[in-house]
Design an enzyme around this catalytic site. Sequence first.
Site, PDB file in Angstrom:
ATOM      1  N   GLY A  93      -1.075   0.361 -11.721  1.00  0.00           N
ATOM      2  CA  GLY A  93      -2.028  -0.019 -12.751  1.00  0.00           C
ATOM      3  C   GLY A  93      -1.490   0.298 -14.121  1.00  0.00           C
ATOM      4  N   TYR A 100       3.916  -5.466  -0.272  1.00  0.00           N
ATOM      5  CA  TYR A 100       4.242  -5.721  -1.670  1.00  0.00           C
ATOM      6  C   TYR A 100       3.887  -4.597  -2.619  1.00  0.00           C
ATOM      7  CZ  TYR A 100       3.024  -7.524  -6.340  1.00  0.00           C
ATOM      8  OH  TYR A 100       2.867  -7.688  -7.680  1.00  0.00           O
ATOM      9  N   CYS A 124      -4.917  -1.805   3.949  1.00  0.00           N
ATOM     10  CA  CYS A 124      -4.489  -3.066   3.336  1.00  0.00           C
ATOM     11  C   CYS A 124      -3.015  -3.315   3.653  1.00  0.00           C
ATOM     12  CB  CYS A 124      -4.680  -2.972   1.829  1.00  0.00           C
ATOM     13  SG  CYS A 124      -3.916  -4.325   0.917  1.00  0.00           S
ATOM     14  N   ASP A 170      10.907 -13.856  -1.833  1.00  0.00           N
ATOM     15  CA  ASP A 170       9.877 -13.106  -2.567  1.00  0.00           C
ATOM     16  C   ASP A 170       8.843 -12.623  -1.559  1.00  0.00           C
ATOM     17  OD1 ASP A 170       8.566 -11.938  -4.663  1.00  0.00           O
ATOM     18  OD2 ASP A 170       8.171 -13.796  -5.760  1.00  0.00           O
ATOM     19  N   ASP A 171       7.941 -11.750  -2.025  1.00  0.00           N
ATOM     20  CA  ASP A 171       6.993 -11.171  -1.079  1.00  0.00           C
ATOM     21  C   ASP A 171       5.623 -11.812  -1.105  1.00  0.00           C
ATOM     22  OD1 ASP A 171       6.137 -10.159  -3.511  1.00  0.00           O
ATOM     23  OD2 ASP A 171       7.273  -8.308  -3.205  1.00  0.00           O
ATOM     24  N   CYS A 206      -6.011  -4.326   7.495  1.00  0.00           N
ATOM     25  CA  CYS A 206      -6.753  -5.458   6.955  1.00  0.00           C
ATOM     26  C   CYS A 206      -5.752  -6.572   6.684  1.00  0.00           C
ATOM     27  CB  CYS A 206      -7.450  -5.061   5.655  1.00  0.00           C
ATOM     28  SG  CYS A 206      -8.264  -6.459   4.846  1.00  0.00           S
ATOM     29  N   ASN A 228      -9.536   4.371  -6.547  1.00  0.00           N
ATOM     30  CA  ASN A 228      -8.677   3.242  -6.200  1.00  0.00           C
ATOM     31  C   ASN A 228      -9.417   2.419  -5.168  1.00  0.00           C
ATOM     32  OD1 ASN A 228      -6.534   1.512  -5.680  1.00  0.00           O
ATOM     33  ND2 ASN A 228      -5.533   2.942  -4.281  1.00  0.00           N
ATOM     34  N   GLY A 229      -9.669   1.155  -5.496  1.00  0.00           N
ATOM     35  CA  GLY A 229     -10.395   0.295  -4.561  1.00  0.00           C
ATOM     36  C   GLY A 229     -11.503  -0.443  -5.294  1.00  0.00           C
ATOM     37  N   CYS A 288      -5.317   0.705  -8.155  1.00  0.00           N
ATOM     38  CA  CYS A 288      -5.104   1.764  -9.129  1.00  0.00           C
ATOM     39  C   CYS A 288      -4.278   2.850  -8.480  1.00  0.00           C
ATOM     40  CB  CYS A 288      -6.432   2.371  -9.578  1.00  0.00           C
ATOM     41  SG  CYS A 288      -7.559   1.180 -10.344  1.00  0.00           S
TER      42      CYS A 288
HETATM   43 FE1  SF4 Z   1      -7.382  -7.173   0.176  1.00  0.00          FE
HETATM   44 FE2  SF4 Z   1      -7.258  -6.924   2.854  1.00  0.00          FE
HETATM   45 FE3  SF4 Z   1      -5.700  -8.676   1.578  1.00  0.00          FE
HETATM   46 FE4  SF4 Z   1      -5.270  -6.076   1.302  1.00  0.00          FE
HETATM   47  S1  SF4 Z   1      -5.050  -7.283   3.169  1.00  0.00           S
HETATM   48  S2  SF4 Z   1      -5.234  -7.587  -0.324  1.00  0.00           S
HETATM   49  S3  SF4 Z   1      -7.363  -5.275   1.352  1.00  0.00           S
HETATM   50  S4  SF4 Z   1      -7.955  -8.726   1.714  1.00  0.00           S
END
Ligand code: SF4
Length: 492
Positions: free
Chosen positions: A32, A269, A263, A372-373, A460, A106-107, A2
């Site tokens: 979003g 992307y 993330c 593409d990504d 992540c 957001n999350g 979001c």
């Molecule tokens: Fe979800 Fe982690 Fe993948 Fe990002 S990197 S889309 S937070 S699993």
Amino acid sequence: MCGVFGVVLPAGAEPGAAAVAALGLFSLQHRGQESAGIAVSDGEQLMLYKDLGMISSVLDERRLPSLRGDLAIAHCRYSTTGSTVWENAQPTFRLGPRRAIAIGHNGNLVNTRDLLGQLHGGSARLPASTDTELLTALLADEPAADTVEALLRVLPRVRGAYSLVVLDERRIVGVRDPHGFRPLVLGRLRLPPPATPSRAAAGPGLWGDDAATSGWVLSSETTGLDIVGAEYVRDVEPGELVVLEQGREPRSVRFAPASPALCVFELIYFARPDSYMEGRNLYEVRRRMGMELAREQPAEADLVMPVPDTGAPAAAGFAEASGIPYREGLVRNRYTGRTFIQPSQTMRHRGVTLKLNPLREVVRGRRLTVVDDSIVRGTTTKQIVELLRRAGATEVHVRISAPPIYHPCFYGIDTQLETELIAATNSEEEIRAFIGADSLGYLSIGGVLAALELPYERFCFACFDGVYPEAVPYDAASRKLLLEEAGVAVRG
Ligand code: SF4
């Protein structure tokens, strides 16, 4: 995923916080498209307006003047918990026994079921089926002196991804979870000098010389600062609250040690290429990912072309590193939504065919490397390859500027079932055959890191390598409709 935005203006500043928040939110539309909303405070009470639809149709100029106040938060939604119904649009609002509160989130939380068990009265008290509604109810109920103290008491029990803008009558609080899965930045808005004595008189206080001429802004991305003319101050840190009040400098309160895991998909992307994250411009990051991709996954071709728009920076980098000319061979209709965030498979299918058209003069008789990504479900890529072949391409080599997505995301991107992910159940050769490409190549995690020039530990990468920074309970295969299944009723 979001978009969230928040703004605190000096007393009486025009054009008012709702107009600034709506403008800021426009730059976050890509995050979003299901619903949009604004909550404002005039210092005494909160007002809320939200609806399903794009920001421009929900927050039009006829509605904004009635939302009067110097504090506002705004939100655009892409659902990861709860159905796409009006009740689940944000900001949420709750008038509790202790306080009135509105939240933009957001999350995605991963212990929603546990938190539901902590709510007095249980699911019957929730008018909507989002994790955000539940969090709002817990905060409104919390017997604490103010919203900041309520957050400090409730957040240690909350797990998962949350970048929040929280509004009460007198303040906005920006919050980032201890991992900082989702971005949130702080900016300063320098307003024109006051035009009237009454406005000048409104400002004195802890804002010093700029008392009547500065506001503070929170935004999911730096583009939200740019569009309203705010200057970037800093990121809200993982595990930090930033409290914005009129007449005060922003106040930082730490509620948990930082354990950063931004993330990486935001950089690959999702976020806009003109945004900055981790001190890097995302266009440049993506261009370098394309260069790494050309080194790792070369392809003999006459042209390199992007899948517009998000594949363009990586395609430019691929062309630069490979020496193969860059051309645009697909034209995108800019007035349809992003394929990935349409809520149903039927809409996704329509989205692709509605939004891309090949340039036959460019494509015909050519060997193409198409960049593409991401490939999530594979259906979009398959249709693109078909489009290009029908337009006369002799070869189509697909290159992806990210690793294969093997695992679902529980932190705010709606890929919650492994069966939805083509890489989770198919080999690379099977994917190539499914999409109908002559060859297929992905960028490695090492290649992503080389482009970022940052350590693995800051991000992540769970959907690529399965290493989840925040443990996900079994039932948080956290189904999107978890709260509806737990008895929360919403209109369908
Ligand atoms: Fe979800 Fe982690 Fe993948 Fe990002 S990197 S889309 S937070 S699993």
